[in-house]
Design a protein around this motif. Structure first.
Motif, PDB file in Angstrom:
ATOM      1  N   UNK B 258       0.817  -1.218   0.000  1.00 30.08           N
ATOM      2  CA  UNK B 258       0.000   0.000   0.000  1.00 30.08           C
ATOM      3  C   UNK B 258       0.852   1.269   0.000  1.00 30.08           C
ATOM      4  N   UNK B 259       2.152   1.115  -0.029  1.00 27.71           N
ATOM      5  CA  UNK B 259       3.031   2.285  -0.029  1.00 27.71           C
ATOM      6  C   UNK B 259       2.951   3.084   1.265  1.00 27.71           C
ATOM      7  N   UNK B 260       2.697   2.412   2.387  1.00 26.43           N
ATOM      8  CA  UNK B 260       2.615   3.105   3.671  1.00 26.43           C
ATOM      9  C   UNK B 260       3.916   2.911   4.445  1.00 26.43           C
ATOM     10  N   UNK B 261       4.192   3.845   5.354  1.00 28.53           N
ATOM     11  CA  UNK B 261       5.454   3.821   6.089  1.00 28.53           C
ATOM     12  C   UNK B 261       5.315   3.256   7.491  1.00 28.53           C
ATOM     13  N   UNK B 262       4.143   3.398   8.071  1.00 30.19           N
ATOM     14  CA  UNK B 262       3.966   2.967   9.461  1.00 30.19           C
ATOM     15  C   UNK B 262       2.649   2.217   9.633  1.00 30.19           C
ATOM     16  N   UNK B 263       2.679   1.236  10.509  1.00 29.89           N
ATOM     17  CA  UNK B 263       1.463   0.542  10.919  1.00 29.89           C
ATOM     18  C   UNK B 263       1.198   0.863  12.377  1.00 29.89           C
ATOM     19  N   UNK B 264       0.010   1.351  12.661  1.00 33.00           N
ATOM     20  CA  UNK B 264      -0.377   1.624  14.051  1.00 33.00           C
ATOM     21  C   UNK B 264      -1.178   0.407  14.506  1.00 33.00           C
TER      22      UNK B 264
END
Lengths: 477, 477
Positions: B258-264
């Motif tokens: 998903x091209x995301x940098x962080x998972x919360x």
């Protein structure tokens, strides 16, 4: 077009013969069924293993309690399986016993380079023509039973004994053969010594086969250790036989289920063995979404299910006996690789080829079907075309079966398993006689054929070889 | 009713906070990403194994050729996996190094009875309240990588170093924890030492865990050998912590895809592990008609395929990592038995329970479906309910993520794997921060998280613990 089949190994009954043409009547000789069973169980002292039933129970009783019941002990003694692996010490013992018993009958005994044992009883013609042979094997699976192979050799001996007892001689020489290492359980190639004899396998390849647990022991070294390397070539050219009849348990449930006593074997199924390997990616089961997976075990599961469905459409057999995954697999990791064996069988070559081809097509679709897909490759490990046994040999067996158990007492069958007869069929007229085995169980300690069925089979063998002997004489005149 | 999910481990984004309420802005401190990576790779000297890429290639080159290219050598040096099993000599080395580095920062270091290491950096309040902790683990899988666990401890150290460098103090004490044997690869119980701390497992049970290859070596004997049995009880009562934040690689592909940098991380999935055993009858593949078979491998294949289809209907995960068949299986024998592991996961307990129940119903039908049927039994080996992390911990991480990478730069996730944070969550406010890993690969030598992503995750950890420190102060006032 192929004839329809109800099961893959049930053959079509040939047109019923007009009895006037074929029936020549029974021989008037009767085999000694008590002696047959006594001899069979006596020789199973060499290699007896895996007690079951009363025999297993007896291991939990005290010796004292056992001693109280001689009857129970006697019955229990035969309730074991066998572990008489080719050319082990027990196999050597039973082989020496076989040589000694046939010598007592006045047979001329020879052994070839593969240790195949030929016991030849002289016929009345004094003809140098190759003998009519009754052959099978004395070796067993590691968890085998008392009938597979053993019954065929014991029946051959009983036929020779019966003829000798009654002072009856065949016209042509008649003999018994013990083929070495039919099972391929210790030295991993089934029917290896009949295959050397037929020219299918070079002698050197057979000699170099190593014990699966002890690479130091080869077929050659074990033959040599026991003194079983004979002085005649293992070759159908140098040492031909006139015909080969083999009595064997069915190893399947058809005769028993149908209440039949004899199987007249028309040939052997075609089969192909494949190993299919699926490569994916090891990944965490908890963190890897279905869509991101390359899951070889899931693909293999679907392939096995698909091969079964495809084979059923053609009344063929599809079987997977082996699934392999890498060592160190764990519940929460998808495997990186999985492989499985696939065994496809049918009496007709083109059905087997068609099923294999449709399976592979299906496997490719399955490989692409889940997540990010898996890679698939396969090898064809064994390709054994369908075998048709000799019409004249089949005819004399069928005739004997008609006379012994009536036209409704036997079935035409196609052998599902390989036998030494498949090899001899390449070089001489051959067929087999099947007898029922309990629950169709074979390659298992509880393998069992009733004394009555052993006797009927042995009598059929006697009648068939006598009829064949007559047939040979008719043809030679 | 359950909220729909797109994948089992993707969680719902909580309602977007009004920024005025939550955003307090970044700390103004910046972690040293060069030092972070240098330290991480330096400590991977202890346990480096399984070279790949350039590093593997280098094994095929001569030393001379390597020496020509210092750059290539340097790059290749980090292209290995890790084999640093809990309490082996390399793990002991990196643990001593960790103690020494945190001491240099002025931390107060303690070790508990399970060898869990607590490095405590004093806050400005001088409060005796339990520290806010940043924890993870330094042990690895036997074919593990350089990031799983290791990154979390290195990031915690980097946060402490950054604060020390800048002379900045939290109000409450802040610390780093190295939990012993999170992987459960050598002593086979995952998260065992955090589980003793949380009271889930008795100390004695953990002590008696034996090395899977060497039954002489237990966790207790290995802790003792290295001198790692500390003087404080391994107990959340005796040695409480104020909160637990854990930075970890995602171990799945969602952030990268998903091209995301962080998972919360909102919590951890529920999962159940079963072993399903199918008993049939060993039989000859060539002689046993389909209708007469009791084929466990066919049944298992259909069950695995069915479990996958059933899980998909509920957006759950179903995985089989292990299939077992008896030794001595062969291509032409149907197996007598087959068993498989089944791992069912979903963020909601009732979905997992429903999928398991539908699978077992389906398995019973499959067991009766082919030939003469097979017998089926199963055991529930692990039953782990869904975990919800602490809303306030999640809130400060989410806020930090918003500020660092923007509201579109992060995703709410549910952890698919177990972590020490699942144990700490039972005793103190807890959450986790996930960073992407290449291709979602973990528990594999090629596990990789880019220096940029390691830095973003570590910065998020710093921001989150500072925000949490403020929150604690607000609540205490």
């Amino acid at each position: 077009m192929l004839p329809p089949t109800t099961t893959a190994i049930r053959s079509w009954r040939p047109p019923k013969p007009r009895s006037s043409l074929f029936t020549r009547g029974l021989s008037g000789l009767t085999i000694n069924s008590g002696r047959l069973m006594e001899t069979l169980h006596q020789t199973c002292q060499w290699g007896a293993a895996h007690p079951y039933g009363k025999s297993r129970d007896s291991h939990h009783r005290t010796i004292r309690a056992l001693a109280d019941s001689h009857a129970a002990k006697t019955s229990a003694a035969t309730e074991t399986g066998m572990a008489r692996l080719a050319l082990d010490d027990d196999d050597a013992r039973v082989r020496r016993w076989f040589a000694s018993e046939t010598e007592k009958l006045g047979c001329h005994n020879t052994t070839d380079q593969m240790g195949n044992m030929f016991a030849r009883q002289a016929g009345s013609l004094g003809s140098p023509a190759p003998m009519t042979a009754m052959g099978s094997h004395l070796d067993t699976q590691p968890r085998g039973g008392r009938y597979d192979g053993i019954l065929g050799v014991m029946a051959a001996l009983e036929v020779l004994r019966t003829l000798k007892d009654k002072g009856r001689k065949t016209k042509y020489d008649l003999g018994a053969i013990n083929w070495t290492n039919e099972e391929g359980a210790r030295f991993p190639k089934s029917m290896v010594s009949s295959a050397v004899w037929s020219g299918s396998i070079p002698l050197e390849d057979a000699y170099s086969l190593a014990d699966i647990f002890n690479p130091q022991a080869t077929m050659e070294s074990e033959l040599r250790r026991h003194g079983f390397i004979g002085d005649i070539p293992c070759s159908s050219n140098a040492n031909p036989i006139g015909a080969h009849f083999e009595l064997h348990i069915e190893q399947g449930p058809i005769l028993e289920d149908d209440g039949k006593k004899l199987g007249v074997v028309q040939g052997a199924q075609a089969y192909k063995w494949l190993t299919v390997t699926v490569n994916g990616r090891d990944a965490h089961t908890g963190t890897t979404p279905m869509a991101a997976r390359r899951d070889p075990i899931l693909a293999v599961a679907k392939m096995i299910a698909a091969s079964n469905a495809i084979a059923r459409e053609s009344d063929a057999l599809a079987s997977t006996g082996i699934i392999k995954i890498p060592p160190g697999s764990s519940t929460n990791t998808l495997a990186s690789q999985a492989s499985f064996s696939l065994d496809i069988r049918h009496p007709h070559d083109d059905v087997v080829a068609g099923v294999v081809s449709r399976c592979l097509e299906s496997f490719k679709q399955i490989a692409a079907g889940d997540g990010k897909g898996v890679d698939i490759s396969w090898t064809l490990d064994t390709d054994s075309p369908a075998i048709k046994f000799d019409p004249e040999c089949i005819k004399v067996v069928q005739q004997s079966a008609d006379e012994l158990v009536g036209p409704d007492g036997w079935l035409p069958l196609t052998s599902g398993a390989g036998h030494d007869s498949v090899e001899t069929n390449k070089r001489c007229p051959t067929t087999m006689i099947f007898v029922p085995c309990r629950n169709g169980v074979s390659h298992h300690p509880e393998e069992y054929c009733s004394p009555e069925d052993c006797a009927i089979g042995t009598q059929a063998l006697l009648e068939a070889v006598l009829k064949y002997d007559e047939l040979r004489a008719t043809k030679d005149n």
